[in-house]
Design a protein around this motif. Structure first.
Motif, short mmCIF file in Angstrom:
data_model
loop_
_atom_site.label_atom_id
_atom_site.label_comp_id
_atom_site.label_asym_id
_atom_site.label_seq_id
_atom_site.Cartn_x
_atom_site.Cartn_y
_atom_site.Cartn_z
N LYS A 296 0.82 -1.05 0.14
CA LYS A 296 -0.08 0.00 0.10
C LYS A 296 0.84 1.39 0.17
CE LYS A 296 -3.30 2.32 2.66
NZ LYS A 296 -3.96 2.07 4.11
N GLN A 300 1.27 4.40 -2.65
CA GLN A 300 1.31 5.74 -2.00
C GLN A 300 2.30 6.73 -3.03
OE1 GLN A 300 0.48 4.67 1.77
NE2 GLN A 300 -1.88 5.62 1.52
N ASP A 350 -5.22 4.53 -8.08
CA ASP A 350 -5.90 5.14 -6.57
C ASP A 350 -5.81 3.67 -7.19
OD1 ASP A 350 -6.41 6.80 -4.95
OD2 ASP A 350 -8.12 6.84 -6.58
N LYS A 351 -6.52 3.11 -7.94
CA LYS A 351 -7.45 1.37 -8.06
C LYS A 351 -6.66 0.72 -6.98
CE LYS A 351 -11.57 2.45 -9.21
NZ LYS A 351 -12.22 2.39 -8.06
N CYS A 352 -5.33 0.46 -7.30
CA CYS A 352 -4.86 -0.17 -6.29
C CYS A 352 -4.53 -0.12 -5.33
CB CYS A 352 -3.16 -0.56 -6.90
SG CYS A 352 -2.70 -1.09 -8.66
N TYR A 354 -7.06 0.94 -3.32
CA TYR A 354 -7.94 0.30 -3.48
C TYR A 354 -8.34 -0.95 -2.49
CZ TYR A 354 -13.18 -0.36 -3.72
OH TYR A 354 -15.26 -0.92 -2.83
N PHE A 355 -8.00 -1.84 -3.82
CA PHE A 355 -8.17 -3.03 -3.83
C PHE A 355 -6.69 -3.71 -3.12
CE2 PHE A 355 -9.55 -2.92 -8.58
CZ PHE A 355 -11.10 -3.17 -7.56
N GLU A 357 -5.73 -2.72 0.03
CA GLU A 357 -6.67 -2.38 1.47
C GLU A 357 -7.54 -3.32 1.02
OE1 GLU A 357 -7.79 1.55 0.93
OE2 GLU A 357 -6.63 2.72 2.09
N ARG A 358 -8.22 -3.57 0.04
CA ARG A 358 -9.05 -5.40 0.63
C ARG A 358 -8.60 -6.65 0.10
NH1 ARG A 358 -10.89 -0.66 0.04
NH2 ARG A 358 -12.85 0.57 0.83
N TYR A 388 -9.43 -3.20 -13.59
CA TYR A 388 -9.98 -4.25 -12.64
C TYR A 388 -11.39 -4.44 -13.60
CZ TYR A 388 -11.31 0.79 -12.34
OH TYR A 388 -12.11 2.38 -12.49
N SER A 392 -12.29 -8.10 -11.79
CA SER A 392 -12.58 -8.00 -10.50
C SER A 392 -14.28 -9.01 -10.59
CB SER A 392 -12.62 -6.65 -10.33
OG SER A 392 -13.67 -5.83 -10.84
#
Ligand SMILES: [Zn+2]
Length: 393
Positions: A296, A300, A350-352, A354-355, A357-358, A388, A392
């Motif tokens: 992550k 960032q 940015d999407k990465c 998000y993913f 984190e999940r 994605y 996904s």
């Protein structure tokens, strides 16, 4: 905790200590602020101050004055160790056979407040409770426990204080507390510490006085990073820029070696640029082996880096916060990619985050991300098909 150890947020310190001086302490307050803004740290300082037996005044830089605890009276000594009998804590936890209420988790909770007062829910649940896949919450039983504590006489201080961290995890159990929030016993102060207003039930929101915490300002964040982590000013500035007013984030970023990130980006982009699929997959393997937090943080850093590339391309290079080594890579990338592709890549990163984190499968994600990047270097047209959407499902 003393107010002076809470980073920045001077306006709130002034407001709270003035309230105590004027004998206007609201009995139910909600400290609402994003993660890492220091609202828990502030509640710890505030609860200590309210019961301090020898309150002090401190002058701050611009000449204004606010109160602070003495740090040495019997009440302060107990508050600082989180063993004050009139300061109570409630927080989300994972119920086990042996641990059914917050009081059973106090050893771990004290450690958390001592080491990570800017930490968020994730640090608490995964690092301290080790219940990675379990959802923490504040149970009906714990709400009854709050009522029970309130029914007892104060032990030694004028004020009894309930610090309730993350009322977001109360759910509808929160309705059990409504009456007590509205009409608490005399000299009781509720401090609710929250990050996400949307997840708190309305009936609670309407019964508390809201104190809004902004993100920590860079001018406060930078000296705090220098002082606490013993790093140089340039690195502190960079971490402050990356962490965006979130001290929890800053704490995590400090562990990441900047040069290592720059090298990783350079190798990654080079493999894409040269269309070297073998090198690209070797790079992916290395990435997949890193821990989730590190992944992550890398993304960032990528966001920060490509934002700077965009600035350079837009002719605003003078605003760049990059080091000399980074600048060389950034200029090269800017020329090759151009503004539209860089914007697309920023969205991708940015999407990465998000993913990651999940907790998605990093190997599958990185295959798509790397191939998508490869195409950006290859084709004349931008591949805007979101990667994605493909995987996904
Ligand atoms: Zn004191």
């Amino acid at each position: 905790m003393l107010f002076k150890n809470v980073i920045g947020q001077t306006r709130i310190k002034l407001q709270l200590t003035k309230g105590v001086a004027d004998n206007r302490v609201s009995h139910a307050q909600l400290f609402l602020g994003p993660e890492g803004s220091g609202n828990l740290a502030m509640a710890l300082a505030y609860s200590q101050y309210i019961n301090c037996e020898n309150k002090q005044t401190v002058a701050i830089e611009d000449g204004t004055v606010h109160g602070d605890s003495c740090g040495t009276c019997p009440s302060c000594l107990k508050a600082q160790k989180f063993i004050h009998p009139d300061i109570h804590f409630t927080f989300p936890f994972v119920k086990t056979d042996k641990k059914e209420v917050c009081a059973d988790w106090m050893v771990e909770w004290r450690q958390f407040m001592l080491n990570t007062p800017y930490g968020g829910y994730n640090e608490w649940i995964t690092q301290i409770i080790e219940g990675e896949n379990k959802q923490g919450n504040i149970t009906a039983r714990e709400c009854q426990e709050i009522m029970r504590r309130l029914s007892l006489k104060n032990y030694e201080s004028t004020y009894k204080i309930i610090i309730l961290w993350l009322p977001e995890y109360l759910g509808n159990e929160g309705n059990r507390l409504l009456k007590i929030l509205e009409e608490p016993p005399e000299n009781t102060v509720f401090m609710l510490i929250a990050h996400d207003q949307e997840r708190i039930i309305n009936t609670i929101m309407s019964r508390v006085q809201i104190v809004k915490f902004p993100r920590i300002a860079d001018q406060d964040m930078i000296p705090a990073i220098v002082e606490r982590f013993k790093v140089g000013l340039p690195q502190a500035k960079k971490i402050a820029a990356l962490s965006d007013g979130n001290f929890n984030e800053a704490t995590q970023l400090i562990d990441i070696h900047e040069d290592a990130n720059t090298t990783m980006i350079r190798e990654w982009m080079e493999a894409c640029y040269r269309h070297n699929v073998k090198a690209l997959f070797a790079w992916n393997d290395r990435f997949v082996k890193m821990g989730r937090e590190q992944q992550k943080n890398f993304f960032q850093y990528c966001l920060h880096f490509f934002r700077e590339v965009l600035l350079l391309e837009a002719g605003a290079g003078s605003l760049s916060k990059l080091s000399d080594a980074e600048l060389k890579t950034a200029e090269g990338l800017g020329k090759v990619l151009g503004v539209d592709r860089i914007t697309f890549i920023l969205e991708l990163f940015d999407k990465c985050i998000y993913f990651v984190e999940r907790n998605v499968n990093a190997k599958i994600m990185m295959t798509f991300v790397s191939v998508t990047l490869l195409k950006q270097f290859q084709s004349n047209s931008i591949n805007t098909r979101p990667f994605y959407e493909k995987w996904s499902r």
